[in-house]
Design an enzyme around this catalytic site. Structure first.
Site, PDB file in Angstrom:
ATOM      1  N   SER A 167      62.764  -9.062  27.049  1.00 32.39           N
ATOM      2  CA  SER A 167      63.233  -9.281  28.419  1.00 32.39           C
ATOM      3  C   SER A 167      62.521 -10.473  29.037  1.00 32.39           C
ATOM      4  CB  SER A 167      62.961  -8.030  29.269  1.00 32.39           C
ATOM      5  OG  SER A 167      63.160  -8.284  30.639  1.00 32.39           O
ATOM      6  N   TYR A 212      58.160  -0.836  31.999  1.00 31.46           N
ATOM      7  CA  TYR A 212      59.235  -1.463  31.236  1.00 31.46           C
ATOM      8  C   TYR A 212      58.824  -2.847  30.745  1.00 31.46           C
ATOM      9  CZ  TYR A 212      63.638  -3.819  30.239  1.00 31.46           C
ATOM     10  OH  TYR A 212      64.632  -4.550  29.633  1.00 31.46           O
TER      11      TYR A 212
END
Length: 284
Positions: free
Chosen positions: A176, A189
């Protein structure tokens, strides 16, 4: 050009969330005719039922691959992805279960090889995301669930796949933009995505002598079930508008990176990360 549909407030009470209730529907459709880049190959896509995973599965099928689609329990989305893969001329095998459990990851790979007789591409994409209330309030259950889904499943699936991957095979890990820039509201996350990036880079060095390429893709804000499944409605509204391009990305715009890395087009790429993120400049 890609249209910029306005995203209205919405949310879901599950993670992973579902694609079918989203408004507008994520755009997963490939834009170009297939040229057989993956003809005769078999790909296992984890988290392949929806979002980026669905877009990758459909694009791979258009390019000639057969697909094993591993997912947790989003059966309606998975059945639709299976239909879409078959519409493109590919075969699709659905494999539900928790890949954060080693036995399930091993079972997913075993079922793939049993059905198709080979495994050429592993896409480690399954993940979960939870909005943090602050590190002090991050409970152990949620933290472990995030780690199991986003990190341990990558280890377990890769371990199970390696005996079946031959020279020329490809492993692609989803990371990400948050692994690079950080995110105060997504500490857990973002940390797991940093781990998946490090995993891809380390495995690329470990497997280069075997002729197996390992790369990563670091999406920015993409309109997938992650968003209504992890954010309150007011944060979902006009999601992605803060990017330099001024909009969220669509899954099809990310899937092309996975095709490039899986095909012979990416034959000189290993240990690298591609950044479909709408213009955010990060240290690659």
């Amino acid at each position: 050009m890609t249209s910029d549909p306005k995203i209205p407030p919405q949310s879901q009470d599950s993670m992973p969330a579902d694609e079918y209730p989203m408004e507008p529907s994520p755009d997963y459709r490939p834009r170009h005719p297939g040229t057989g880049k993956l003809k005769g190959q078999v790909a296992l896509v984890t988290g392949g039922d929806s979002g980026i995973g669905r877009a990758v599965a459909v694009l791979y099928a258009r390019e000639g691959a057969n697909l094993a689609i591993a997912y947790l329990d989003e059966h309606e989305d998975a059945e639709e992805t299976k239909r879409l893969v078959e519409e493109e001329g590919g075969e699709a095998l659905l494999i539900p279960g928790d890949l954060g459990q080693k036995a399930q990851a091993e079972d997913a790979v075993a079922k793939t090889v049993e059905r198709f007789g080979q495994l050429d591409i592993l896409v480690n994409n399954a993940a979960q995301q939870f909005l943090d209330k602050g590190l002090e309030d991050l409970d152990e259950e949620t933290l472990r669930r995030t780690m199991d889904s986003n990190v341990m499943s990558y280890f377990f699936c890769t371990q199970a796949a390696l005996p079946h991957l031959k020279e020329g095979a490809s492993i692609i890990c989803t990371t990400s933009v948050n692994a690079y820039k950080g995110n105060a509201a997504l500490v857990a996350y973002s940390t797991t995505r940093g781990a998946s990036l490090a995993f891809a880079r380390s495995m690329s060095s470990a497997l280069v002598d075997r002729g197996i390429r390992v790369n990563a893709v670091a999406p920015g804000p993409i309109w997938t079930p992650f968003i209504p499944g992890s954010m309150p409605p007011e944060r979902v509204e006009d999601f992605g508008s803060g990017t330099p391009m001024g909009r969220a990305g669509q899954p099809w715009e990310v899937a092309t990176a996975y095709l490039f890395l899986a095909s012979s087009d990416g034959s000189y790429y290993t240990g690298q990360c591609l950044h479909p993120n709408g213009g955010k400049i990060v240290n690659a």
